[in-house]
Write a protein that holds these residues in place. Structure first.
Motif, PDB file in Angstrom:
ATOM      1  N   PRO A 256      43.163  37.012  33.278  1.00  0.00           N
ATOM      2  CA  PRO A 256      44.463  37.403  33.835  1.00  0.00           C
ATOM      3  C   PRO A 256      44.744  36.872  35.230  1.00  0.00           C
ATOM      4  N   ALA A 257      43.741  36.855  36.108  1.00  0.00           N
ATOM      5  CA  ALA A 257      43.975  36.412  37.483  1.00  0.00           C
ATOM      6  C   ALA A 257      44.431  34.956  37.526  1.00  0.00           C
ATOM      7  N   ARG A 258      43.790  34.102  36.756  1.00  0.00           N
ATOM      8  CA  ARG A 258      44.184  32.689  36.717  1.00  0.00           C
ATOM      9  C   ARG A 258      45.512  32.503  35.993  1.00  0.00           C
ATOM     10  N   GLN A 259      45.781  33.352  35.009  1.00  0.00           N
ATOM     11  CA  GLN A 259      47.051  33.258  34.295  1.00  0.00           C
ATOM     12  C   GLN A 259      48.229  33.541  35.223  1.00  0.00           C
ATOM     13  N   VAL A 260      48.050  34.493  36.141  1.00  0.00           N
ATOM     14  CA  VAL A 260      49.115  34.810  37.095  1.00  0.00           C
ATOM     15  C   VAL A 260      49.476  33.568  37.898  1.00  0.00           C
ATOM     16  N   ALA A 261      48.476  32.876  38.428  1.00  0.00           N
ATOM     17  CA  ALA A 261      48.727  31.668  39.218  1.00  0.00           C
ATOM     18  C   ALA A 261      49.383  30.586  38.369  1.00  0.00           C
ATOM     19  N   GLU A 262      48.952  30.462  37.108  1.00  0.00           N
ATOM     20  CA  GLU A 262      49.528  29.437  36.242  1.00  0.00           C
ATOM     21  C   GLU A 262      51.010  29.703  35.981  1.00  0.00           C
ATOM     22  N   VAL A 263      51.359  30.958  35.717  1.00  0.00           N
ATOM     23  CA  VAL A 263      52.771  31.304  35.495  1.00  0.00           C
ATOM     24  C   VAL A 263      53.583  31.043  36.763  1.00  0.00           C
ATOM     25  N   GLN A 264      53.052  31.418  37.911  1.00  0.00           N
ATOM     26  CA  GLN A 264      53.768  31.205  39.164  1.00  0.00           C
ATOM     27  C   GLN A 264      53.966  29.716  39.436  1.00  0.00           C
ATOM     28  N   ILE A 265      52.966  28.897  39.116  1.00  0.00           N
ATOM     29  CA  ILE A 265      53.095  27.451  39.309  1.00  0.00           C
ATOM     30  C   ILE A 265      54.164  26.891  38.376  1.00  0.00           C
ATOM     31  N   ARG A 266      54.224  27.411  37.155  1.00  0.00           N
ATOM     32  CA  ARG A 266      55.290  26.973  36.243  1.00  0.00           C
ATOM     33  C   ARG A 266      56.661  27.298  36.822  1.00  0.00           C
ATOM     34  N   CYS A 267      56.786  28.477  37.409  1.00  0.00           N
ATOM     35  CA  CYS A 267      58.065  28.852  38.015  1.00  0.00           C
ATOM     36  C   CYS A 267      58.397  27.947  39.201  1.00  0.00           C
ATOM     37  N   ALA A 268      57.379  27.581  39.983  1.00  0.00           N
ATOM     38  CA  ALA A 268      57.601  26.668  41.112  1.00  0.00           C
ATOM     39  C   ALA A 268      58.071  25.306  40.615  1.00  0.00           C
ATOM     40  N   ILE A 269      57.521  24.852  39.491  1.00  0.00           N
ATOM     41  CA  ILE A 269      57.957  23.580  38.906  1.00  0.00           C
ATOM     42  C   ILE A 269      59.410  23.671  38.452  1.00  0.00           C
ATOM     43  N   LEU A 270      59.768  24.766  37.792  1.00  0.00           N
ATOM     44  CA  LEU A 270      61.142  24.927  37.322  1.00  0.00           C
ATOM     45  C   LEU A 270      62.129  24.913  38.487  1.00  0.00           C
ATOM     46  N   ASN A 271      61.784  25.600  39.571  1.00  0.00           N
ATOM     47  CA  ASN A 271      62.680  25.620  40.726  1.00  0.00           C
ATOM     48  C   ASN A 271      62.818  24.240  41.356  1.00  0.00           C
ATOM     49  N   THR A 272      61.710  23.464  41.350  1.00  0.00           N
ATOM     50  CA  THR A 272      61.785  22.096  41.864  1.00  0.00           C
ATOM     51  C   THR A 272      62.671  21.245  40.970  1.00  0.00           C
ATOM     52  N   PHE A 273      62.535  21.402  39.653  1.00  0.00           N
ATOM     53  CA  PHE A 273      63.426  20.714  38.722  1.00  0.00           C
ATOM     54  C   PHE A 273      64.893  21.021  39.042  1.00  0.00           C
ATOM     55  N   ASN A 274      65.196  22.316  39.206  1.00  0.00           N
ATOM     56  CA  ASN A 274      66.578  22.726  39.451  1.00  0.00           C
ATOM     57  C   ASN A 274      67.115  22.148  40.755  1.00  0.00           C
ATOM     58  N   ALA A 275      66.240  22.057  41.758  1.00  0.00           N
ATOM     59  CA  ALA A 275      66.671  21.524  43.060  1.00  0.00           C
ATOM     60  C   ALA A 275      67.055  20.061  42.959  1.00  0.00           C
ATOM     61  N   LEU A 276      66.441  19.338  42.025  1.00  0.00           N
ATOM     62  CA  LEU A 276      66.773  17.926  41.869  1.00  0.00           C
ATOM     63  C   LEU A 276      68.171  17.739  41.288  1.00  0.00           C
ATOM     64  N   GLY A 277      68.631  18.709  40.523  1.00  0.00           N
ATOM     65  CA  GLY A 277      69.966  18.629  39.925  1.00  0.00           C
ATOM     66  C   GLY A 277      70.011  19.359  38.599  1.00  0.00           C
ATOM     67  N   MET A 278      71.197  19.847  38.244  1.00  0.00           N
ATOM     68  CA  MET A 278      71.398  20.594  37.014  1.00  0.00           C
ATOM     69  C   MET A 278      72.554  19.985  36.225  1.00  0.00           C
ATOM     70  N   PRO A 279      72.540  20.145  34.898  1.00  0.00           N
ATOM     71  CA  PRO A 279      73.670  19.647  34.110  1.00  0.00           C
ATOM     72  C   PRO A 279      74.918  20.484  34.346  1.00  0.00           C
ATOM     73  N   ASP A 280      76.056  19.828  34.359  1.00  0.00           N
ATOM     74  CA  ASP A 280      77.344  20.513  34.467  1.00  0.00           C
ATOM     75  C   ASP A 280      77.873  20.678  33.035  1.00  0.00           C
ATOM     76  N   THR A 281      77.654  21.849  32.459  1.00  0.00           N
ATOM     77  CA  THR A 281      77.939  22.060  31.042  1.00  0.00           C
ATOM     78  C   THR A 281      79.113  23.013  30.867  1.00  0.00           C
ATOM     79  N   VAL A 282      80.012  22.664  29.946  1.00  0.00           N
ATOM     80  CA  VAL A 282      81.168  23.504  29.646  1.00  0.00           C
ATOM     81  C   VAL A 282      81.275  23.679  28.144  1.00  0.00           C
ATOM     82  N   ALA A 283      81.872  24.786  27.731  1.00  0.00           N
ATOM     83  CA  ALA A 283      82.076  25.039  26.310  1.00  0.00           C
ATOM     84  C   ALA A 283      83.167  24.129  25.769  1.00  0.00           C
ATOM     85  N   CYS A 284      82.958  23.642  24.551  1.00  0.00           N
ATOM     86  CA  CYS A 284      83.971  22.815  23.912  1.00  0.00           C
ATOM     87  C   CYS A 284      85.120  23.694  23.441  1.00  0.00           C
ATOM     88  N   ALA A 285      86.321  23.155  23.514  1.00  0.00           N
ATOM     89  CA  ALA A 285      87.497  23.909  23.078  1.00  0.00           C
ATOM     90  C   ALA A 285      87.509  24.024  21.545  1.00  0.00           C
TER      91      ALA A 285
END
Length: 285
Positions: A256-285
């Motif tokens: 469990p202790a190592r799993q906590v760090a692994e999950v947190q690192i995944r979240c840090a990666i996701l936030n770095t991804f988001n900082a690089l840019g996000m898709p501008d998505t809209v619903a189709c009519a």
């Protein structure tokens, strides 16, 4: 346009991305190794920690950097060590690299720095529903309900950071969650349990919760969710879990202790991804 597949008897919504050219560059940048390792990293541990025993050689940032490469590219620890060594050599640096045994030991107590960028306004917490950033992380087992960890999650945010709305599911319909939300001055959007009864008016959050019970009784849960903005929570949570699983369906760490760090690192990666840019998505009519 052909009819979209149905979902629960209703046509499934379709979406289109309006900034494909810019977002395509972002997807390429996610694989750029210079995003993940930089000469600006404080690689060596600070001297004079004041703790007994042998002082650490490597900073938490160095350990997190190598473990980030491990998680991002789904490598075993020895391969992550080898990748870090090669990148440091290519950068012309003479830094030592944490050995596999050091990485494994430090992962148990690693304080992961999860990057985020100020949104400029009050937060809507599920993840941050506006920026899609993960702002607080906690792991639980089957012995703990989701509602029990909300106070701890809020404690991970700076006390002066303004929270506008907190959204949760029926498991968060507890007095403790309402009290924690009120303490931070945030509105709480949580569907009362299906067998929920009105609370006495002196209880924290009783007025808002009892109003939700009355609205659900007259409107039904589906309309209440749309009226209250609860569906925003569902969309944010679904998007976050989908992105998290792209880094691997299972955790590689076993304890469990190592799993906590692994999950947190995944979240840090996701936030770095988001900082690089996000898709501008809209619903189709």
């Amino acid at each position: 346009m052909s009819e979209a597949p149905t979902q629960g008897g209703r046509p499934k919504a379709r979406y289109r991305t309006r900034n494909w050219r810019e977002y395509d560059r972002v997807l390429i940048m996610r694989g750029d190794l210079t995003v993940w390792i930089s000469p600006d990293i404080a690689w060596h541990a600070a001297e004079g920690t004041g703790k007994r025993g042998r002082p650490p050689v490597f900073s938490d940032a160095a350990i997190q950097c190598v473990l980030t490469l491990k998680v991002l590219y789904q490598l075993p620890l020895p391969a992550a060590q080898g990748m870090a060594e090669s990148l440091i050599r290519l950068a012309g640096l003479d830094w030592p690299v944490p050995h596999t045994s050091t990485l494994s030991r430090r992962q148990q107590s690693l304080k992961v720095a999860i990057p985020y960028f100020a949104c400029g306004g009050p937060l809507h917490l599920v993840i941050d529903a506006d920026s899609h950033e993960v702002r607080a992380v906690e792991m639980t087992d089957h012995r703990h309900g989701d509602g029990e960890i909300v106070p701890g999650l809020l404690a991970q945010l700076h006390p002066e950071e303004q929270i506008g709305v907190i959204s949760g599911d029926g498991a968060d319909d507890t007095r403790g969650v309402y009290k924690a939300s009120a303490t931070r001055g945030a509105a709480l959007v949580v569907p009362p349990r299906r067998n929920g009864k009105p609370w006495k008016v002196h209880a924290t959050g009783a007025v808002e919760r009892n109003e939700s019970l009355r609205a659900i009784k007259h409107l039904g849960r589906r309309l209440w969710k749309r009226w209250s903005g609860y569906h925003r929570r569902s969309l944010a949570k679904t998007a976050m879990m989908s992105r998290l699983k792209r880094l691997g369906e299972r955790l590689s760490a076993r304890d469990p202790a190592r799993q906590v760090a692994e999950v947190q690192i995944r979240c840090a990666i996701l936030n770095t991804f988001n900082a690089l840019g996000m898709p501008d998505t809209v619903a189709c009519a």
